[in-house]
Design a protein around this motif. Structure first.
Motif, mmCIF file in Angstrom:
data_model
loop_
_atom_site.group_PDB
_atom_site.id
_atom_site.type_symbol
_atom_site.label_atom_id
_atom_site.label_comp_id
_atom_site.label_asym_id
_atom_site.label_seq_id
_atom_site.Cartn_x
_atom_site.Cartn_y
_atom_site.Cartn_z
ATOM 1 N N GLY A 38 30.136 42.371 57.309
ATOM 2 C CA GLY A 38 30.917 43.285 56.484
ATOM 3 C C GLY A 38 32.064 43.861 57.279
ATOM 4 O O GLY A 38 32.420 43.340 58.335
ATOM 5 N N VAL A 39 32.643 44.961 56.774
ATOM 6 C CA VAL A 39 33.741 45.643 57.447
ATOM 7 C C VAL A 39 33.457 47.137 57.498
ATOM 8 O O VAL A 39 32.658 47.656 56.728
ATOM 9 N N THR A 40 34.143 47.829 58.420
ATOM 10 C CA THR A 40 33.962 49.280 58.560
ATOM 11 C C THR A 40 34.812 50.030 57.546
ATOM 12 O O THR A 40 35.819 49.521 57.066
ATOM 13 N N LYS A 41 34.383 51.277 57.247
ATOM 14 C CA LYS A 41 35.139 52.135 56.340
ATOM 15 C C LYS A 41 34.841 53.598 56.605
ATOM 16 O O LYS A 41 33.680 53.995 56.697
ATOM 17 N N ASP A 42 35.903 54.390 56.732
ATOM 18 C CA ASP A 42 35.837 55.861 56.728
ATOM 19 C C ASP A 42 34.739 56.472 57.589
ATOM 20 O O ASP A 42 34.020 57.362 57.135
ATOM 21 N N GLY A 43 34.559 56.009 58.795
ATOM 22 C CA GLY A 43 33.588 56.622 59.692
ATOM 23 C C GLY A 43 32.141 56.460 59.270
ATOM 24 O O GLY A 43 31.270 57.197 59.731
ATOM 25 N N SER A 45 28.396 54.595 59.027
ATOM 26 C CA SER A 45 27.580 53.844 59.981
ATOM 27 C C SER A 45 26.944 52.605 59.353
ATOM 28 O O SER A 45 26.100 51.977 59.969
ATOM 29 N N GLU A 46 27.353 52.245 58.130
ATOM 30 C CA GLU A 46 26.900 51.010 57.512
ATOM 31 C C GLU A 46 28.127 50.239 57.016
ATOM 32 O O GLU A 46 29.137 50.832 56.667
ATOM 33 N N PRO A 47 28.050 48.905 56.993
ATOM 34 C CA PRO A 47 29.212 48.107 56.621
ATOM 35 C C PRO A 47 29.418 48.048 55.114
ATOM 36 O O PRO A 47 28.482 48.195 54.335
ATOM 37 N N VAL A 48 30.660 47.819 54.712
ATOM 38 C CA VAL A 48 30.974 47.501 53.329
ATOM 39 C C VAL A 48 30.743 46.005 53.159
ATOM 40 O O VAL A 48 31.242 45.205 53.954
ATOM 41 N N VAL A 49 29.976 45.613 52.156
ATOM 42 C CA VAL A 49 29.669 44.203 51.947
ATOM 43 C C VAL A 49 30.169 43.674 50.610
ATOM 44 O O VAL A 49 30.076 42.486 50.337
ATOM 45 N N PHE A 50 30.708 44.563 49.759
ATOM 46 C CA PHE A 50 31.241 44.114 48.474
ATOM 47 C C PHE A 50 32.273 45.114 47.974
ATOM 48 O O PHE A 50 32.062 46.323 48.068
ATOM 49 N N GLY A 51 33.389 44.612 47.478
ATOM 50 C CA GLY A 51 34.406 45.456 46.871
ATOM 51 C C GLY A 51 35.787 45.195 47.434
ATOM 52 O O GLY A 51 35.949 44.455 48.400
ATOM 53 N N ALA A 52 36.790 45.791 46.824
ATOM 54 C CA ALA A 52 38.168 45.668 47.292
ATOM 55 C C ALA A 52 38.378 46.704 48.393
ATOM 56 O O ALA A 52 38.335 47.895 48.137
ATOM 57 N N GLU A 53 38.579 46.235 49.604
ATOM 58 C CA GLU A 53 38.678 47.107 50.786
ATOM 59 C C GLU A 53 39.764 46.609 51.722
ATOM 60 O O GLU A 53 40.201 45.468 51.638
ATOM 61 N N ILE A 110 45.071 44.665 55.564
ATOM 62 C CA ILE A 110 45.427 44.213 54.217
ATOM 63 C C ILE A 110 44.260 44.401 53.254
ATOM 64 O O ILE A 110 43.112 44.511 53.658
ATOM 65 N N LYS A 111 44.590 44.419 51.965
ATOM 66 C CA LYS A 111 43.562 44.501 50.937
ATOM 67 C C LYS A 111 42.893 43.143 50.774
ATOM 68 O O LYS A 111 43.561 42.116 50.708
ATOM 69 N N CYS A 112 41.560 43.175 50.720
ATOM 70 C CA CYS A 112 40.773 41.970 50.489
ATOM 71 C C CYS A 112 39.639 42.286 49.526
ATOM 72 O O CYS A 112 39.204 43.424 49.443
ATOM 73 N N MET A 113 39.174 41.274 48.830
ATOM 74 C CA MET A 113 37.964 41.411 48.040
ATOM 75 C C MET A 113 36.825 40.943 48.926
ATOM 76 O O MET A 113 36.719 39.766 49.257
ATOM 77 N N ILE A 114 36.008 41.908 49.364
ATOM 78 C CA ILE A 114 34.864 41.610 50.219
ATOM 79 C C ILE A 114 33.732 41.115 49.332
ATOM 80 O O ILE A 114 33.412 41.740 48.328
ATOM 81 N N ASN A 115 33.139 40.013 49.710
ATOM 82 C CA ASN A 115 32.051 39.450 48.926
ATOM 83 C C ASN A 115 31.110 38.691 49.859
ATOM 84 O O ASN A 115 31.085 37.475 49.870
ATOM 85 N N LYS A 116 30.384 39.424 50.670
ATOM 86 C CA LYS A 116 29.426 38.806 51.595
ATOM 87 C C LYS A 116 28.076 38.751 50.906
ATOM 88 O O LYS A 116 27.435 39.753 50.693
ATOM 89 N N CYS A 117 27.688 37.556 50.520
ATOM 90 C CA CYS A 117 26.402 37.390 49.843
ATOM 91 C C CYS A 117 25.453 36.569 50.688
ATOM 92 O O CYS A 117 25.836 35.796 51.477
#
Length: 117
Positions: A38-43, A45-53, A110-117
């Motif tokens: 996933g990717v980091t977001k706003d401090g 402690s868990e990754p973003v694994v789905f969504g536009a980020e 850049i903006k991406c649609m995150i979709n780690k399944c």
């Protein structure tokens, strides 16, 4: 439910591409790592694994490109088009998302649609 919580990632730059290391999430450091998580977001402690980020990327990226890990710490990159094709290569496990905008250069957010399944 939070599956992968790593407090140290909360200190990383937003959009840092994360992989599963030695029992902890850490910035990626190699191309096409199958342990991308996933990717980091706003401090957080868990990754973003789905969504536009927002995602850190390096190199030339075109809108619609699939994004995988790169050898630049914490950055994604476009999967090289000559190496992907639905019938030519299985990208399962290495793609973290898809670019929603273009980028060039060493480090861009850049903006991406995150979709780690």
């Amino acid at each position: 439910r939070v599956l992968f919580r790593s407090p140290s990632i909360s200190e990383l730059r937003d959009g840092t591409v994360l992989v599963w290391g030695e029992n902890v999430l850490e910035p990626c450091t190699k191309e096409e790592d199958t342990l991308v998580m996933g990717v980091t977001k706003d401090g957080k402690s868990e990754p973003v694994v789905f969504g536009a980020e927002l995602v850190l990327v390096t190199g030339e990226v075109k809108r619609g490109d699939f994004i995988c890990t790169s050898n630049v710490a914490g950055h994604g990159m476009a999967v090289k088009k000559k190496r992907w094709g639905v019938f030519k290569r299985d990208l399962t496990g290495i793609v973290i998302g898809q670019a929603l905008e273009d980028a060039t250069g060493d480090s861009n957010l850049i903006k991406c649609m995150i979709n780690k399944c």
